[in-house]
Scaffold this active site. Structure first.
Site, PDB file in Angstrom:
ATOM      1  N   SER A  53       0.843  -1.196   0.000  1.00  9.66           N
ATOM      2  CA  SER A  53       0.000   0.000   0.000  1.00  9.66           C
ATOM      3  C   SER A  53       0.871   1.236   0.000  1.00  9.66           C
ATOM      4  O   SER A  53       2.015   1.204   0.450  1.00  9.66           O
ATOM      5  CB  SER A  53      -0.860   0.018   1.255  1.00  9.66           C
ATOM      6  OG  SER A  53       0.007   0.139   2.364  1.00  9.66           O
ATOM      7  N   LYS A  54       0.281   2.312  -0.481  1.00  7.33           N
ATOM      8  CA  LYS A  54       1.099   3.514  -0.641  1.00  7.33           C
ATOM      9  C   LYS A  54       1.478   4.161   0.684  1.00  7.33           C
ATOM     10  O   LYS A  54       2.327   5.023   0.724  1.00  7.33           O
ATOM     11  CB  LYS A  54       0.436   4.491  -1.600  1.00  7.33           C
ATOM     12  CG  LYS A  54      -0.928   4.927  -1.277  1.00  7.33           C
ATOM     13  CD  LYS A  54      -1.426   5.823  -2.411  1.00  7.33           C
ATOM     14  CE  LYS A  54      -2.930   5.945  -2.353  1.00  7.33           C
ATOM     15  NZ  LYS A  54      -3.552   6.132  -3.633  1.00  7.33           N
ATOM     16  N   ARG A  55       0.861   3.736   1.758  1.00  5.48           N
ATOM     17  CA  ARG A  55       1.294   4.275   3.048  1.00  5.48           C
ATOM     18  C   ARG A  55       2.665   3.743   3.420  1.00  5.48           C
ATOM     19  O   ARG A  55       3.396   4.349   4.180  1.00  5.48           O
ATOM     20  CB  ARG A  55       0.329   3.858   4.142  1.00  5.48           C
ATOM     21  CG  ARG A  55      -0.883   4.698   4.126  1.00  5.48           C
ATOM     22  CD  ARG A  55      -1.545   4.703   5.473  1.00  5.48           C
ATOM     23  NE  ARG A  55      -2.855   5.277   5.289  1.00  5.48           N
ATOM     24  CZ  ARG A  55      -3.836   5.153   6.130  1.00  5.48           C
ATOM     25  NH1 ARG A  55      -3.668   4.454   7.219  1.00  5.48           N
ATOM     26  NH2 ARG A  55      -4.994   5.710   5.888  1.00  5.48           N
TER      27      ARG A  55
END
Ligand code: GLU
Length: 488
Positions: free
Chosen positions: A258-260
């Site tokens: 995920s982009k987090r």
């Protein structure tokens, strides 16, 4: 019936153009590409844009660009055409309607007239009874003649697939073998929405069949849809392709990438100076080990050695450090002229330099000043010195609160921008301040420092526009980590 293996291999990547081009798309595309190339077959690109709200042309363009940058050329697709077109699902509506009608006629699908209110009620009841969520099949028992009349009279409805109500559905996956599902656990999937548009499931199966796809290689998250898909193939009386569900790429904590936790946009890797061949090498390693366990290899070598049955099922952890290490190996393998060529086509390309130069032009006295002034445009991450760190904390807020502000800014206002330019960035930043009751100054200085490492820079929005979404996003994330470790 000829078995799928005996036919000419046709594989496909079927991205939905709903955001930035995802590293997972490249990963799945690579395996499909490799199989098609190895077998002298075709690799198809199909655009799955049935979600009209979320799909966009800009996102579609970015997919083409990213896959081309990687060198995963497709033989057929919306932009290059081919004998099985159109390759964009929004241009195939009639085909889906006609196929859905066939299923209604044969009794494998039925119109469902349940209103949203009824479905909400049903859900609430199921929740209260702690039972399984799902459609209860009420409209299945409507007499087909009555249903046809109600449809003809214009009553709003969807078309649902009639799943078996008991027993087991056994599906075959190349990597997992037989996978068994309880039929009763599987919903009567909506195939056609009330606006007449097909859902992913119908469009995907119809297209894979009509496009004569022999191997469906895709992400693991689709395995739960497989019983519905297999049911659709059976209902149409079609031969099944080979299904192969690739394990999902994961963050270090094993959650789905995920982009987090990782940059996930292919645009980031390009802008941050990764080589396409290193990306492909790394993505191949995520699912496959070379027979001699060698870690560094070319796409051609991978294509030759690849065996889909040997894809590993472990949850591959996407590790930016390892990718960087591998990229370094590829960089060192380039001869100087090639390295120069790469720099000139990316980091030091005229196109990019001509965007940076106007921002530095007024502020430099010698040519050499340019490097000192504009250096942050050419690096991946930036360093924050003590002065920068102080200025990165928003006025009247703590470092931790500033980190939160950055996070909300990213997720709410910057991530959704698909066409990243001066106007869209400025508009998003200003609107964000208003929505969150932040003074522009309170937000802009910390963001300036986060994305450049400096307190004095060219105009913030110009700078962000030129740096690009990916670098800004990455630097804001790194800055958030820095802020979180600072004392208040
Ligand atoms: N459109 C789907 C996606 O975006 C395709 C899944 C599949 O390959 O069947 O992942």
């Amino acid at each position: 019936m000829r078995s799928a293996m005996a036919k000419r291999v046709r594989t496909r990547i079927a991205p939905s153009p709903t955001g930035d081009p995802h590293v997972g798309t490249a990963y799945v595309a690579l395996f499909n590409y490799a199989l098609a190339r190895q077998k002298g077959g075709q690799f198809v690109l199909r655009v799955e844009d049935t979600d009209r709200q979320r799909s966009s042309e800009a996102a579609e363009e970015m997919i083409y660009e990213a896959l081309r940058w990687l060198g995963l050329e497709w033989d057929e697709g919306p932009d290059v055409g081919g004998p099985y077109g159109p390759y964009r699902q929004s241009e195939r509506s009639e085909i889906y309607t006609e196929h859905a009608e066939r299923l209604v006629q044969s009794g494998h699908a039925y119109p469902c007239f349940c209103t949203k209110e009824r479905l909400d009620e049903l859900r609430a009841e199921q929740k209260a009874a702690k039972g399984r969520f799902g459609y209860d099949g009420r409209c299945r028992s409507i007499d087909p003649r009555e249903a046809a009349e109600r449809r003809a009279a214009g009553e709003a409805h969807v078309i649902r697939l009639a799943m078996p109500t008991d027993g087991e559905i056994v599906v075959d996956d190349l990597l997992r073998g037989e996978v068994t599902f309880e039929a009763a656990q599987i919903d009567d999937q909506v195939l056609v929405k009330s606006d007449g548009y097909p859902t992913y499931h119908l469009a995907n199966v119809v297209d894979d069949h009509l496009m004569e796809i022999t191997h469906v290689i895709r992400a693991e998250e689709w395995i739960s849809s497989l019983p519905k898909h297999v049911r659709l193939y059976e209902a149409f009386g079609w031969e099944l392709p080979v299904f192969c569900h690739l394990p999902l790429l994961r963050n270090a904590d094993k959650s789905k990438i995920s982009k987090r936790k990782n940059p996930v946009s292919l645009n980031y890797y390009r802008r941050a100076g990764f080589l396409p061949e290193a990306m492909l090498n790394y993505l191949a390693l995520m699912g496959f080990a070379m027979p001699d366990e060698r870690e560094e290899f070319t796409l051609a070598e991978f294509v030759e050695a690849f065996d889909p049955a040997k894809i590993s099922l472990g949850g591959p952890v996407f590790d930016l450090e390892k990718l960087t290490w591998l990229n370094g190996k590829h960089i060192r393998g380039l001869d100087p002229a090639d390295l120069l060529g790469r720099l000139r086509s990316e980091q030091l390309g005229d196109e990019y330099l001509l965007q940076v130069l106007p921002l530095a032009h007024e502020r430099i006295d010698t040519l050499a000043d340019f490097i000192a002034y504009a250096g942050f445009f050419f690096v991946g991450d930036v360093d924050y010195d003590e002065t920068a760190k102080k200025k990165m904390v928003a006025k009247d807020l703590t470092p931790a609160q500033t980190a939160k502000v950055f996070r909300t800014l990213l997720e709410e206002s910057l991530d959704p921008i698909l066409e990243w330019n001066l106007e869209s960035v400025e508009q998003a930043m200003r609107a964000h301040c208003e929505r969150h009751d932040l003074k522009p100054k309170q937000l802009f200085m910390p963001v300036r420092v986060a994305v450049t490492g400096r307190t004095a820079t060219p105009g913030l929005f110009d700078t962000m526009a030129v740096l690009g979404k990916e670098i800004c996003r990455r630097r804001l994330r790194v800055a958030m980590d820095v802020l979180r470790t600072m004392k208040t």
